[in-house]
Design a protein around this motif. Structure first.
Motif, PDB file in Angstrom:
ATOM      1  N   VAL A 109       0.897  -0.978   0.198  1.00 37.92           N
ATOM      2  CA  VAL A 109       0.067  -0.148   0.061  1.00 37.92           C
ATOM      3  C   VAL A 109       0.973   1.236   0.160  1.00 37.92           C
ATOM      4  O   VAL A 109       1.779   1.252   0.717  1.00 37.92           O
ATOM      5  N   SER A 110       0.653   2.175  -1.129  1.00 42.21           N
ATOM      6  CA  SER A 110       1.265   3.359  -0.868  1.00 42.21           C
ATOM      7  C   SER A 110       0.456   4.522  -0.407  1.00 42.21           C
ATOM      8  O   SER A 110      -0.691   4.748  -0.656  1.00 42.21           O
ATOM      9  N   PHE A 111       1.184   5.569   0.427  1.00 38.51           N
ATOM     10  CA  PHE A 111       0.441   6.874   0.812  1.00 38.51           C
ATOM     11  C   PHE A 111       1.159   7.612  -0.250  1.00 38.51           C
ATOM     12  O   PHE A 111       2.061   8.051  -0.371  1.00 38.51           O
ATOM     13  N   LEU A 112       0.070   8.441  -1.015  1.00 34.46           N
ATOM     14  CA  LEU A 112       0.490   9.185  -1.886  1.00 34.46           C
ATOM     15  C   LEU A 112       0.118  10.548  -1.796  1.00 34.46           C
ATOM     16  O   LEU A 112      -1.302  10.683  -1.628  1.00 34.46           O
ATOM     17  N   GLY A 113       0.733  11.830  -1.845  1.00 34.22           N
ATOM     18  CA  GLY A 113       0.053  12.951  -1.697  1.00 34.22           C
ATOM     19  C   GLY A 113       1.146  14.167  -1.708  1.00 34.22           C
ATOM     20  O   GLY A 113       2.416  13.734  -1.703  1.00 34.22           O
ATOM     21  N   PRO A 114       0.963  15.385  -1.804  1.00 34.89           N
ATOM     22  CA  PRO A 114       2.014  16.365  -1.773  1.00 34.89           C
ATOM     23  C   PRO A 114       2.511  16.529  -0.543  1.00 34.89           C
ATOM     24  O   PRO A 114       2.226  16.168   0.445  1.00 34.89           O
ATOM     25  N   SER A 115       3.567  17.354  -0.464  1.00 33.89           N
ATOM     26  CA  SER A 115       4.322  17.700   0.965  1.00 33.89           C
ATOM     27  C   SER A 115       3.212  18.277   1.827  1.00 33.89           C
ATOM     28  O   SER A 115       2.590  19.058   1.527  1.00 33.89           O
ATOM     29  N   VAL A 147       4.065  -0.725   3.568  1.00 28.29           N
ATOM     30  CA  VAL A 147       3.523   0.843   3.461  1.00 28.29           C
ATOM     31  C   VAL A 147       4.473   1.902   3.005  1.00 28.29           C
ATOM     32  O   VAL A 147       5.715   1.611   3.494  1.00 28.29           O
ATOM     33  N   TYR A 148       4.197   2.143   2.020  1.00 28.82           N
ATOM     34  CA  TYR A 148       5.323   3.022   1.027  1.00 28.82           C
ATOM     35  C   TYR A 148       4.758   4.412   1.092  1.00 28.82           C
ATOM     36  O   TYR A 148       3.661   4.796   0.466  1.00 28.82           O
ATOM     37  N   VAL A 149       5.605   5.384   1.331  1.00 28.22           N
ATOM     38  CA  VAL A 149       5.175   6.888   1.478  1.00 28.22           C
ATOM     39  C   VAL A 149       6.002   7.518   0.434  1.00 28.22           C
ATOM     40  O   VAL A 149       7.342   7.088  -0.038  1.00 28.22           O
ATOM     41  N   THR A 150       5.332   8.281  -0.680  1.00 23.63           N
ATOM     42  CA  THR A 150       5.880   8.604  -1.755  1.00 23.63           C
ATOM     43  C   THR A 150       4.931  10.007  -2.127  1.00 23.63           C
ATOM     44  O   THR A 150       3.858  10.109  -1.994  1.00 23.63           O
ATOM     45  N   HIS A 151       5.736  10.867  -2.915  1.00 25.05           N
ATOM     46  CA  HIS A 151       4.964  11.805  -3.420  1.00 25.05           C
ATOM     47  C   HIS A 151       4.755  11.833  -4.958  1.00 25.05           C
ATOM     48  O   HIS A 151       4.330  12.634  -5.968  1.00 25.05           O
ATOM     49  N   ASP A 152       5.649  10.845  -5.433  1.00 28.30           N
ATOM     50  CA  ASP A 152       5.888  10.568  -6.766  1.00 28.30           C
ATOM     51  C   ASP A 152       4.604   9.497  -7.367  1.00 28.30           C
ATOM     52  O   ASP A 152       4.706   8.251  -7.199  1.00 28.30           O
ATOM     53  N   GLN A 153       3.559  10.016  -8.263  1.00 28.44           N
ATOM     54  CA  GLN A 153       2.508   9.134  -8.764  1.00 28.44           C
ATOM     55  C   GLN A 153       2.900   7.834  -9.584  1.00 28.44           C
ATOM     56  O   GLN A 153       2.339   6.759  -9.472  1.00 28.44           O
ATOM     57  N   GLU A 154       4.188   8.005 -10.199  1.00 24.98           N
ATOM     58  CA  GLU A 154       4.452   6.923 -11.210  1.00 24.98           C
ATOM     59  C   GLU A 154       5.000   5.881 -10.190  1.00 24.98           C
ATOM     60  O   GLU A 154       4.853   4.707 -10.553  1.00 24.98           O
TER      61      GLU A 154
END
Length: 348
Positions: free
Chosen positions: A32-38, A188-195
Motif C-alpha cells: 500500500v502506498s500513501f501518495l500526496g503532496p508535501s 506501506v510506502y510513502v511517496t509524492h511520486d505518482q509513477e
C-alpha cells in the motif's frame, strides 16, 4: 485477513491538525502506498505506525494487537528512511546485522541471516565495504536489507528513492517490488511520486491536508478518481468548466459546444467541471462521439508523446499524441477537431 489496521487515527501538533480521521485496513502481504503532496500527513501517518509519533486519538493494530502506544522496538516493524541512515563506521554486513545484534541473537544466526539478506539484495560481494564506498542505490539496498533482517511483520518505507537519479530509481523500485513479493511482507510506502505509487502498489491511499481523498487500486485511482483533487494529482487531466443542461441523458455545455458523459455522479444542474485525460482525445471529428473544435495554442515535444494544447472557447484543452517517426505535428494557430467517447469523460 487484515494485518495492519488504523482506526479513526488523528494527530495534532498543538492547534495544527496533521492527520484527521484516518481509517485503513491493510491485508497480509499487501503493498500500500500513501501518495500526496508535501505536508499532506503521509509521513506523519507512517511514523505513527512505526511508533515514532503517538496518535492524538484512534487505534493502531498490527497482527490484531493494539500497539497504539507501544514503543518502536515493541512493534516488530522495519523502517527504511529517505536518508538511508546507515552507520558510517560499520561495514555492510555489520549494518545489516545490527538489529539482530541489538536483539541479542546468537552470532551464528546473525551471520546466516546477514548472508541471506545480502543474497536477496544481490550484494554478497560488498559485505566488507563501508557505506562511503557504495553508490546511493547500493546504500539504499543495504538499508532495505537491514530493515528486513529482523523479519518484521510490517515494512515501512519513507520516500526511499527520492534522493536517487531517475534511472536508479526505476531499477530500485523494481527491486523493492520483487523483494516484497518474494517475501510476501505487508508493506506501506510513502511517496509524492505518482509513477512510483502506480507501478508499485496493490492499493494507493491518496491524501490531502491530513485526510484520505481516495483508497483504491492503481487503475481505480487513475481511471475513476473520486474527487477533483485525485484527478488532478494523479496523471495529467483536463478540467474544464461546464454547465449541466440535461442530467438524465448526461449532456453538459462547454462554451458553445455540447458534450455527453456517462458519468455525471450526483450532480443535478448548475456549474461543474468536465474531466477528460489527454490520451483519451483523438484527432478528427467522428460521428457518434463527442466532438470539440479549437485552435492550437502550443505544441510540446515530450519524447514518446507530443502534447498539444488547444484553445476551445477560451479554455485550454490538452491532447496527447503518441510519437511516430512520420508524425506530422500540428502547427500553432491551426484549427483542429478532436473526438472522445462519453465513457472517457466525467463531471465533478
Amino acid at each position: 485477513m487484515d494485518h495492519l489496521e488504523l482506526v479513526h487515527v488523528r494527530k495534532s501538533f498543538g492547534s495544527a491538525v496533521a492527520v484527521e480521521d484516518f481509517n485503513l485496513s491493510v491485508r497480509q502481504g499487501e503493498f500500500v502506498s500513501f501518495l500526496g503532496p508535501s505536508g499532506c500527513g503521509k509521513t506523519t501517518t507512517l511514523r505513527m505506525i512505526a511508533g515514532f509519533e503517538l496518535p492524538t486519538a484512534g487505534t493502531i493494530l498490527i497482527g490484531g494487537k493494539d500497539l497504539t502506544y507501544a514503543p518502536p522496538h515493541k512493534r516488530n516493524v522495519g523502517m527504511v528512511f529517505q536518508s538511508y541512515a546507515l552507520f558510517p563506521n560499520m561495514t555492510v554486513a555489520q549494518n545489516v546485522g545490527y538489529g539482530l545484534k541489538v536483539a541479542g541473537k546468537p552470532r551464528a544466526e546473525i551471520e546466516k541471516r546477514v548472508s541471506e539478506m545480502l543474497a536477496l539484495i544481490q550484494m554478497e560481494q560488498f559485505a566488507g565495504r563501508y557505506p562511503h564506498q557504495l553508490s546511493g542505490g547500493q546504500q539504499q539496498r543495504v538499508a532495505l536489507a537491514r530493515a528486513l533482517a529482523i523479519r518484521p511483520q510490517v515494512l515501512l518505507l519513507d520516500e526511499p528513492l527520492s534522493a536517487l537519479d531517475a534511472k536508479i530509481r526505476l531499477e530500485l523500485r523494481q527491486e523493492i517490488r520483487r523483494i516484497q513479493q518474494q517475501l510476501g511482507i505487508t508493506t506501506v510506502y510513502v511517496t509524492h511520486d505518482q509513477e512510483e505509487a502506480l507501478s508499485l502498489s496493490d492499493r494507493i491511499v491518496v491524501m490531502s491536508q491530513g485526510r484520505i481523498e481516495q483508497v483504491g487500486t492503481p487503475s481505480e485511482i487513475y481511471n475513476e478518481p473520486a474527487t477533483a483533487f485525485v484527478a488532478q494529482f494523479v496523471g495529467h487531466i483536463n478540467l474544464l468548466p461546464v454547465e449541466v443542461v440535461d442530467f438524465a441523458d448526461g449532456w453538459v455545455r462547454m462554451g458553445t459546444q455540447l458534450v455527453r458523459t456517462k458519468r455525471l455522479g450526483s450532480l443535478n444542474g448548475g456549474n461543474a467541471r468536465l474531466a477528460v485525460r489527454p490520451e483519451e482525445l483523438k484527432l478528427g471529428a467522428v460521428e457518434g462521439f463527442n466532438n470539440l473544435c479549437g485552435r492550437v495554442a502550443s505544441v510540446t515535444y515530450l519524447g514518446s508523446i507530443i502534447r498539444v494544447h488547444l484553445n476551445v472557447d477560451g479554455h485550454t484543452l490538452a491532447l496527447d499524441m503518441f510519437n511516430e517517426r512520420r508524425l506530422q505535428m500540428p502547427s500553432v494557430g491551426e484549427t483542429l477537431s478532436v473526438h472522445f467517447s462519453a465513457e472517457a469523460c466525467w463531471v465533478f
